[in-house]
Scaffold this motif. Structure first.
Motif, PDB file in Angstrom:
ATOM      1  N   GLN A  61       0.829  -1.205   0.000  1.00 18.76           N
ATOM      2  CA  GLN A  61       0.000   0.000   0.000  1.00 18.76           C
ATOM      3  C   GLN A  61       0.863   1.254   0.000  1.00 18.76           C
ATOM      4  OE1 GLN A  61      -2.293  -0.670   3.534  1.00 18.76           O
ATOM      5  NE2 GLN A  61      -3.725  -2.071   2.541  1.00 18.76           N
ATOM      6  N   LEU A  62       1.902   1.242   0.805  1.00 22.98           N
ATOM      7  CA  LEU A  62       2.789   2.387   0.916  1.00 22.98           C
ATOM      8  C   LEU A  62       3.602   2.603  -0.363  1.00 22.98           C
ATOM      9  CD1 LEU A  62       3.853   4.552   2.907  1.00 22.98           C
ATOM     10  CD2 LEU A  62       5.594   2.896   3.600  1.00 22.98           C
ATOM     11  N   GLY A  63       3.922   1.515  -1.049  1.00 16.87           N
ATOM     12  CA  GLY A  63       4.765   1.580  -2.244  1.00 16.87           C
ATOM     13  C   GLY A  63       4.199   2.440  -3.353  1.00 16.87           C
ATOM     14  N   ARG A  64       2.900   2.532  -3.428  1.00 19.99           N
ATOM     15  CA  ARG A  64       2.272   3.335  -4.473  1.00 19.99           C
ATOM     16  C   ARG A  64       2.522   4.829  -4.281  1.00 19.99           C
ATOM     17  NH1 ARG A  64      -2.188  -0.045  -2.789  1.00 19.99           N
ATOM     18  NH2 ARG A  64      -2.011  -1.983  -3.940  1.00 19.99           N
ATOM     19  N   SER A  65       2.525   5.249  -3.024  1.00 16.40           N
ATOM     20  CA  SER A  65       2.658   6.688  -2.773  1.00 16.40           C
ATOM     21  C   SER A  65       4.070   7.101  -2.346  1.00 16.40           C
ATOM     22  CB  SER A  65       1.648   7.116  -1.706  1.00 16.40           C
ATOM     23  OG  SER A  65       1.892   6.420  -0.503  1.00 16.40           O
ATOM     24  N   MET A  66       4.833   6.184  -1.762  1.00 13.00           N
ATOM     25  CA  MET A  66       6.173   6.525  -1.263  1.00 13.00           C
ATOM     26  C   MET A  66       7.173   5.424  -1.614  1.00 13.00           C
ATOM     27  SD  MET A  66       5.275   7.896   2.493  1.00 13.00           S
ATOM     28  CE  MET A  66       4.682   9.537   2.754  1.00 13.00           C
ATOM     29  N   PRO A  67       7.559   5.317  -2.872  1.00 14.73           N
ATOM     30  CA  PRO A  67       8.446   4.217  -3.284  1.00 14.73           C
ATOM     31  C   PRO A  67       9.822   4.236  -2.615  1.00 14.73           C
ATOM     32  CG  PRO A  67       8.075   5.745  -5.098  1.00 14.73           C
ATOM     33  CD  PRO A  67       7.175   6.164  -3.982  1.00 14.73           C
ATOM     34  N   ILE A  68      10.372   5.398  -2.336  1.00 13.06           N
ATOM     35  CA  ILE A  68      11.694   5.466  -1.708  1.00 13.06           C
ATOM     36  C   ILE A  68      11.630   4.950  -0.269  1.00 13.06           C
ATOM     37  CG2 ILE A  68      13.532   7.021  -0.924  1.00 13.06           C
ATOM     38  CD1 ILE A  68      12.954   8.702  -3.433  1.00 13.06           C
ATOM     39  N   LEU A  69      10.608   5.373   0.477  1.00 12.46           N
ATOM     40  CA  LEU A  69      10.435   4.888   1.841  1.00 12.46           C
ATOM     41  C   LEU A  69      10.197   3.377   1.842  1.00 12.46           C
ATOM     42  CD1 LEU A  69      10.160   5.350   4.872  1.00 12.46           C
ATOM     43  CD2 LEU A  69       7.729   5.907   4.482  1.00 12.46           C
ATOM     44  N   THR A  70       9.407   2.897   0.907  1.00  9.77           N
ATOM     45  CA  THR A  70       9.133   1.463   0.802  1.00  9.77           C
ATOM     46  C   THR A  70      10.425   0.693   0.572  1.00  9.77           C
ATOM     47  OG1 THR A  70       6.926   1.888  -0.057  1.00  9.77           O
ATOM     48  CG2 THR A  70       7.844  -0.297  -0.463  1.00  9.77           C
ATOM     49  N   SER A  71      11.255   1.182  -0.332  1.00  8.41           N
ATOM     50  CA  SER A  71      12.533   0.541  -0.617  1.00  8.41           C
ATOM     51  C   SER A  71      13.419   0.499   0.626  1.00  8.41           C
ATOM     52  CB  SER A  71      13.227   1.281  -1.754  1.00  8.41           C
ATOM     53  OG  SER A  71      14.459   0.706  -2.035  1.00  8.41           O
ATOM     54  N   TYR A  72      13.460   1.577   1.357  1.00  4.33           N
ATOM     55  CA  TYR A  72      14.245   1.642   2.585  1.00  4.33           C
ATOM     56  C   TYR A  72      13.730   0.627   3.616  1.00  4.33           C
ATOM     57  CZ  TYR A  72      16.077   3.276   7.026  1.00  4.33           C
ATOM     58  OH  TYR A  72      16.668   3.329   8.253  1.00  4.33           O
ATOM     59  N   LEU A  73      12.431   0.562   3.802  1.00  4.20           N
ATOM     60  CA  LEU A  73      11.854  -0.368   4.766  1.00  4.20           C
ATOM     61  C   LEU A  73      12.111  -1.823   4.365  1.00  4.20           C
ATOM     62  CD1 LEU A  73       8.514   1.486   5.570  1.00  4.20           C
ATOM     63  CD2 LEU A  73      10.532   1.250   7.051  1.00  4.20           C
ATOM     64  N   GLN A  74      12.105  -2.114   3.083  1.00  5.23           N
ATOM     65  CA  GLN A  74      12.417  -3.464   2.616  1.00  5.23           C
ATOM     66  C   GLN A  74      13.872  -3.824   2.939  1.00  5.23           C
ATOM     67  OE1 GLN A  74      11.152  -2.931  -1.465  1.00  5.23           O
ATOM     68  NE2 GLN A  74       9.240  -4.045  -1.104  1.00  5.23           N
TER      69      GLN A  74
END
Length: 187
Positions: A61-74
């Motif tokens: 869900q987050l990846g759609r709006s904040m791809p950089i944050l999603t990548s960091y969390l992964q």
């Protein structure tokens, strides 16, 4: 167990297996049996798998709006996984562990035992998978007991398996299938 063979893919796999027959009144009070003494690291991978399932949904869900944050969390998730694997690898196996080859599926397993076990017996089962540093505590019921010259071939069906355990087994089976297929193609 016969119908279970048709529902799930089966593999032969090394595992350290421990079990105890439990009385019916114990009848699966909790999702996982507490009949074995285990270190705090034993269930670590299973607990992290449960958290990972929840996190994956939120990350999608987050990846759609904040791809950089999603990548960091992964990346942070991978880092935690590596730390957990290192911790549990040293503590999970113990000093004296004996593995045997069992025939395993998501629904149950079959193994050789020194003695026969009564059909429909309820048991608590502890499984340790050495190569994946994974441990599971499960309930099972004896579905098959075929006498052999040196004991018996026992077939058990897993009961009340937590979804995180089922997913870990599924991943292990898929990875083993892929290795077997790669080996077959290389030969």
């Amino acid at each position: 167990m016969e119908s279970e063979r048709r529902q799930f893919y089966r593999i032969d796999h090394p595992v350290a297996l421990e079990f105890t027959i439990i009385p019916e009144p114990d009848n699966l009070d909790s999702l996982q049996p507490s009949h074995f003494k285990v270190s705090p690291y034993f269930m670590l991978q299973s607990q992290l798998q449960e958290l990972d399932q929840e996190a994956t949904t939120k990350l999608n869900q987050l990846g759609r709006s904040m791809p950089i944050l999603t990548s960091y969390l992964q990346l942070m998730s991978k880092k935690i996984d590596l730390i957990a694997q290192t911790l549990s690898a040293n503590q999970l196996m113990g000093d004296e562990i004996k593995t045997e080859i069992v025939n395993l599926s998501e629904g149950g397993l079959s193994f050789h035992n020194q003695r026969t076990i009564e059909l429909n017996s309820l048991m608590a089962v502890k499984l340790v998978f050495p190569e994946g540093e994974m441990g599971l505590l499960l309930y099972a019921r004896v579905q098959r007991c075929t006498p052999a010259s040196d004991g018996a071939e026992i077939g058990i069906e897993f009961l009340k398996m937590p979804e995180s355990c089922r997913m870990q087994l599924a991943r292990l089976i898929i990875e083993t299938q892929a290795k077997e297929r790669k080996q077959y193609l290389n030969d």
